[in-house]
Design a protein around this motif. Structure first.
Motif, short mmCIF file in Angstrom:
data_model
loop_
_atom_site.label_atom_id
_atom_site.label_comp_id
_atom_site.label_asym_id
_atom_site.label_seq_id
_atom_site.Cartn_x
_atom_site.Cartn_y
_atom_site.Cartn_z
N ASP A 10 -9.54 61.23 -42.35
CA ASP A 10 -9.16 59.95 -41.74
C ASP A 10 -7.84 60.09 -40.97
O ASP A 10 -7.66 59.50 -39.92
N SER A 14 -7.49 59.30 -36.85
CA SER A 14 -6.60 58.32 -36.24
C SER A 14 -5.54 58.99 -35.37
O SER A 14 -5.17 58.47 -34.33
N ASP A 43 -5.51 51.90 -35.60
CA ASP A 43 -4.85 52.07 -36.90
C ASP A 43 -5.46 53.24 -37.66
O ASP A 43 -6.30 53.97 -37.12
N PHE A 45 -7.61 53.37 -39.85
CA PHE A 45 -9.05 53.25 -40.12
C PHE A 45 -9.87 53.41 -38.84
O PHE A 45 -11.06 53.19 -38.84
N ASN A 47 -9.79 51.47 -36.42
CA ASN A 47 -10.00 50.19 -35.75
C ASN A 47 -9.26 50.29 -34.42
O ASN A 47 -8.19 50.89 -34.34
N TYR A 71 -10.57 43.13 -26.85
CA TYR A 71 -11.66 43.29 -27.82
C TYR A 71 -11.22 44.19 -28.96
O TYR A 71 -10.66 45.26 -28.73
N VAL A 72 -11.47 43.75 -30.19
CA VAL A 72 -11.15 44.52 -31.38
C VAL A 72 -12.44 45.14 -31.92
O VAL A 72 -13.44 44.45 -32.08
N ILE A 73 -12.40 46.44 -32.22
CA ILE A 73 -13.58 47.16 -32.72
C ILE A 73 -13.25 47.72 -34.09
O ILE A 73 -12.23 48.39 -34.26
N ARG A 74 -14.11 47.45 -35.06
CA ARG A 74 -13.95 48.05 -36.39
C ARG A 74 -14.30 49.53 -36.31
O ARG A 74 -15.34 49.91 -35.78
N GLY A 75 -13.43 50.34 -36.87
CA GLY A 75 -13.61 51.79 -36.81
C GLY A 75 -14.92 52.26 -37.40
O GLY A 75 -15.52 53.23 -36.92
N GLU A 76 -15.40 51.58 -38.44
CA GLU A 76 -16.65 52.03 -39.09
C GLU A 76 -17.87 51.86 -38.19
O GLU A 76 -18.91 52.43 -38.45
N ASN A 77 -17.74 51.09 -37.11
CA ASN A 77 -18.86 50.88 -36.20
C ASN A 77 -18.89 51.87 -35.04
O ASN A 77 -19.82 51.87 -34.25
#
Length: 129
Positions: A10, A14, A43, A45, A47, A71-77
């Motif tokens: 991780d 990042s 960050d 994660f 994101n 636009y904010v994107i979740r890292g897991e996606n």
């Protein structure tokens, strides 16, 4: 409650995003969407925050960039991140840019054709049994 450091992979993910800051990226998401925009923040994660983001929708030989803004994107996606070369054309010349209304109609027709194909396959499997 105790704090523990994130797994080593991780940390590398990042920190490697730091090289993409303030650059135009193409991000492929798990659900198949393709987002374009300038990476402004991330960050631990993975994101990410994209500025001037848009979703690129491609159906056959037509495409449309649908504006999303900040636009904010979740890292897991995130499946894939790639930097876009600003000197090169992003889309092959044989593709045609269309307005959002037309791409939505094309998406609906493609989805209906796919659903019909799936239901026909189920019927054929039923007959084979």
């Amino acid at each position: 409650m105790s704090w523990s450091a994130p797994p080593e992979e991780d940390i590398h993910l990042s920190t490697s995003l730091a090289s993409y800051l303030d650059k135009k990226l193409l991000i492929l998401l798990r659900d198949g969407r393709k987002l374009l925009g300038i990476l402004r923040s991330f960050d631990q994660f993975a994101n990410a925050v994209l500025e001037g983001a848009c979703e690129r929708v491609i159906v056959g030989e037509i495409y449309c960039d649908i504006p999303l803004g900040l636009y904010v994107i979740r890292g897991e996606n995130v499946v894939l991140i790639g930097e876009l070369d600003l000197e090169k054309e992003e889309i092959p010349q044989h593709m045609t840019r269309v307005p959002p209304e037309e791409i939505k109609r094309a998406q609906k027709a493609e989805r209906e054709a796919s659903d019909l194909k799936g239901s026909m396959r189920q019927r054929m499997e039923f007959l084979e049994d």
